[in-house]
Write a protein that holds these residues in place. Sequence first.
Motif, PDB file in Angstrom:
ATOM      1  N   SER A 180       0.810  -1.223   0.000  1.00  0.00           N
ATOM      2  CA  SER A 180       0.000   0.000   0.000  1.00  0.00           C
ATOM      3  C   SER A 180       0.839   1.268   0.000  1.00  0.00           C
ATOM      4  O   SER A 180       0.334   2.339  -0.314  1.00  0.00           O
ATOM      5  CB  SER A 180      -0.945   0.006   1.209  1.00  0.00           C
ATOM      6  OG  SER A 180      -0.223  -0.126   2.421  1.00  0.00           O
ATOM      7  N   VAL A 181       2.130   1.152   0.348  1.00  0.00           N
ATOM      8  CA  VAL A 181       3.009   2.320   0.412  1.00  0.00           C
ATOM      9  C   VAL A 181       4.250   2.060  -0.436  1.00  0.00           C
ATOM     10  O   VAL A 181       4.948   1.062  -0.218  1.00  0.00           O
ATOM     11  CB  VAL A 181       3.435   2.632   1.865  1.00  0.00           C
ATOM     12  CG1 VAL A 181       4.261   3.916   1.916  1.00  0.00           C
ATOM     13  CG2 VAL A 181       2.235   2.717   2.786  1.00  0.00           C
ATOM     14  N   LEU A 182       4.532   2.925  -1.384  1.00  0.00           N
ATOM     15  CA  LEU A 182       5.746   2.820  -2.196  1.00  0.00           C
ATOM     16  C   LEU A 182       6.866   3.572  -1.498  1.00  0.00           C
ATOM     17  O   LEU A 182       6.761   4.787  -1.258  1.00  0.00           O
ATOM     18  CB  LEU A 182       5.516   3.397  -3.589  1.00  0.00           C
ATOM     19  CG  LEU A 182       6.722   3.362  -4.533  1.00  0.00           C
ATOM     20  CD1 LEU A 182       7.177   1.932  -4.787  1.00  0.00           C
ATOM     21  CD2 LEU A 182       6.401   4.078  -5.843  1.00  0.00           C
ATOM     22  N   GLN A 203       8.303   6.054  11.137  1.00  0.00           N
ATOM     23  CA  GLN A 203       7.484   7.258  11.298  1.00  0.00           C
ATOM     24  C   GLN A 203       7.284   7.954   9.954  1.00  0.00           C
ATOM     25  O   GLN A 203       6.200   8.472   9.665  1.00  0.00           O
ATOM     26  CB  GLN A 203       8.125   8.208  12.305  1.00  0.00           C
ATOM     27  CG  GLN A 203       7.218   9.377  12.674  1.00  0.00           C
ATOM     28  CD  GLN A 203       7.752  10.176  13.838  1.00  0.00           C
ATOM     29  OE1 GLN A 203       8.859   9.943  14.313  1.00  0.00           O
ATOM     30  NE2 GLN A 203       6.975  11.137  14.302  1.00  0.00           N
ATOM     31  N   LYS A 204       8.308   7.943   9.119  1.00  0.00           N
ATOM     32  CA  LYS A 204       8.198   8.553   7.801  1.00  0.00           C
ATOM     33  C   LYS A 204       7.407   7.664   6.841  1.00  0.00           C
ATOM     34  O   LYS A 204       6.641   8.151   6.006  1.00  0.00           O
ATOM     35  CB  LYS A 204       9.581   8.842   7.220  1.00  0.00           C
ATOM     36  CG  LYS A 204       9.533   9.626   5.921  1.00  0.00           C
ATOM     37  CD  LYS A 204      10.912  10.122   5.489  1.00  0.00           C
ATOM     38  CE  LYS A 204      10.796  11.013   4.245  1.00  0.00           C
ATOM     39  NZ  LYS A 204      12.124  11.524   3.814  1.00  0.00           N
ATOM     40  N   ILE A 205       7.591   6.353   6.945  1.00  0.00           N
ATOM     41  CA  ILE A 205       6.884   5.430   6.058  1.00  0.00           C
ATOM     42  C   ILE A 205       5.391   5.441   6.332  1.00  0.00           C
ATOM     43  O   ILE A 205       4.571   5.439   5.415  1.00  0.00           O
ATOM     44  CB  ILE A 205       7.452   4.005   6.211  1.00  0.00           C
ATOM     45  CG1 ILE A 205       8.908   3.961   5.714  1.00  0.00           C
ATOM     46  CG2 ILE A 205       6.609   2.996   5.426  1.00  0.00           C
ATOM     47  CD1 ILE A 205       9.617   2.665   6.043  1.00  0.00           C
ATOM     48  N   GLY A 206       4.997   5.460   7.609  1.00  0.00           N
ATOM     49  CA  GLY A 206       3.592   5.473   7.968  1.00  0.00           C
ATOM     50  C   GLY A 206       2.942   4.112   7.867  1.00  0.00           C
ATOM     51  O   GLY A 206       3.585   3.121   7.519  1.00  0.00           O
ATOM     52  N   PRO A 207       1.645   4.030   8.183  1.00  0.00           N
ATOM     53  CA  PRO A 207       0.954   2.733   8.232  1.00  0.00           C
ATOM     54  C   PRO A 207       0.764   2.117   6.858  1.00  0.00           C
ATOM     55  O   PRO A 207       0.733   2.806   5.845  1.00  0.00           O
ATOM     56  CB  PRO A 207      -0.393   3.084   8.869  1.00  0.00           C
ATOM     57  CG  PRO A 207      -0.600   4.534   8.536  1.00  0.00           C
ATOM     58  CD  PRO A 207       0.753   5.153   8.543  1.00  0.00           C
ATOM     59  N   PRO A 261      -0.344   2.892  -5.305  1.00  0.00           N
ATOM     60  CA  PRO A 261       0.013   3.071  -3.887  1.00  0.00           C
ATOM     61  C   PRO A 261      -0.776   4.213  -3.258  1.00  0.00           C
ATOM     62  O   PRO A 261      -1.119   5.192  -3.929  1.00  0.00           O
ATOM     63  CB  PRO A 261       1.511   3.385  -3.934  1.00  0.00           C
ATOM     64  CG  PRO A 261       1.776   3.862  -5.316  1.00  0.00           C
ATOM     65  CD  PRO A 261       0.805   3.153  -6.199  1.00  0.00           C
ATOM     66  N   GLU A 262      -1.058   4.057  -1.986  1.00  0.00           N
ATOM     67  CA  GLU A 262      -1.766   5.108  -1.259  1.00  0.00           C
ATOM     68  C   GLU A 262      -0.906   6.360  -1.118  1.00  0.00           C
ATOM     69  O   GLU A 262      -1.422   7.475  -1.081  1.00  0.00           O
ATOM     70  CB  GLU A 262      -2.159   4.602   0.130  1.00  0.00           C
ATOM     71  CG  GLU A 262      -3.176   3.458   0.093  1.00  0.00           C
ATOM     72  CD  GLU A 262      -3.451   2.891   1.462  1.00  0.00           C
ATOM     73  OE1 GLU A 262      -2.938   3.450   2.463  1.00  0.00           O
ATOM     74  OE2 GLU A 262      -4.184   1.886   1.553  1.00  0.00           O
ATOM     75  N   ARG A 263       0.400   6.167  -1.060  1.00  0.00           N
ATOM     76  CA  ARG A 263       1.314   7.304  -0.994  1.00  0.00           C
ATOM     77  C   ARG A 263       2.700   6.831  -1.391  1.00  0.00           C
ATOM     78  O   ARG A 263       3.004   5.624  -1.397  1.00  0.00           O
ATOM     79  CB  ARG A 263       1.339   7.935   0.399  1.00  0.00           C
ATOM     80  CG  ARG A 263       1.785   7.010   1.498  1.00  0.00           C
ATOM     81  CD  ARG A 263       1.645   7.661   2.880  1.00  0.00           C
ATOM     82  NE  ARG A 263       2.018   6.728   3.926  1.00  0.00           N
ATOM     83  CZ  ARG A 263       1.203   5.793   4.399  1.00  0.00           C
ATOM     84  NH1 ARG A 263      -0.014   5.665   3.907  1.00  0.00           N
ATOM     85  NH2 ARG A 263       1.618   4.979   5.359  1.00  0.00           N
TER      86      ARG A 263
END
Length: 400
Positions: A180-182, A203-207, A261-263
């Motif tokens: 979900s996160v690239l 913390q920077k990568i996130g959930p 990706p979500e973000r």
Amino acid sequence: MYLTEYEQEMLDGKYGAAQAMALKVLVAVGECFGAKRLLEVSRVHVASSNQEADVWFAEKLLKLGGRCLVAPTVNPGFNVSYLSQHLSISKEDAELTERAHRAYRDLGAILTLSCTPYLEANVPRFGEILSYSETSVTIYVNSVIGARTNRESVQSSLCAAITGRVPEYGFLLDENRKGSVLVQVEADLKSDFDYQLLGSCTQKIGPGVPVFVGLPQNLSQEALINLGTQLNTTGSYAMFHIPGVTPEAPTLEAAFGGREPERVVTITDEDLQEIHRKISRPPGKIDFAMFGCPHLTFSQVQEVAQLVKGKKLAVEMWLLTSSLNKELARRTGMLEVIEEAGGHIVEDTCIDQPCWSHLKGKVGVTDSPKCAYYASMRGMNFVIRDLAACVEAALKGEVS
């Protein structure tokens, strides 16, 4: 939740009070997460801490007549026999550890006493349904092997071993295993240690489920362990993908399941340097060195032996590893080399144990941010460096 006839009979107590209680726990967990059914589980690892609550639960199941349908491997406590020869171990701590060993043995567990069972004694196959607890274990088997487990607790994984069942939710479902996160890695990762820092950037990568691009295709086993361990320690991640490296991500498109990706997150050298500054004490004098959280691989033990050969340590040094790796070190002469330098190889032992009380308030050096995190709760302080720099510091008595 749907239960088969056999599962309903188990819940009703037909096969004993222990199985009934254990299944009641698992059904409750499953209902909390919206699970529609239970699945058969073929492998289990229990991250027993040897603390009072864990021991109480294991002994309770045993008193109820419990016996594991799926024999689990278990996490280390501490090696009472070896450490009693070198440290002051309280009678109470030794007795609690021995109680834990007896309870798990009598329940039918396999006393590997290692936090890296996926390397030797409990290695799952791709797609296998598991119930594994322990931070380095869950994320490694999900990501690197492609087996399936949730981030289980000590109690839920032991209940899975007793019943042979696990509720179907979370990372047992296809849709939750997609990226979900690239994460675009623009940092220059020179060593296995740098993957500790990359995994600390949560913390920077996130959930979500991170998909890392910009990494080499020939990652070492140690690099993959380091990355996953830190992701799970600092951010509670159960899975990651590296296209072309991890089995469920042959391509970037496959990693995301065809979705966008979500973000998008970028990790740079500056990010790694900043996280290193945050998690490590500044350089200076040290009192000890500690390695093996998770347990050192045989290659890492070999590296330490090569670095200390023919030299003398200025401070005490503890290498924690599996009993297999200690035996291999003995057979290959590495144990003798490390002991002649003044170091110790200790099997069946974790850093987060009361046996290390003599190190409270002291400053050590380690290559493991996870070690520093957990040991800080017991009053230990750490400078964090790569393995070679740590050994050099142990030889000098200080980190430059």
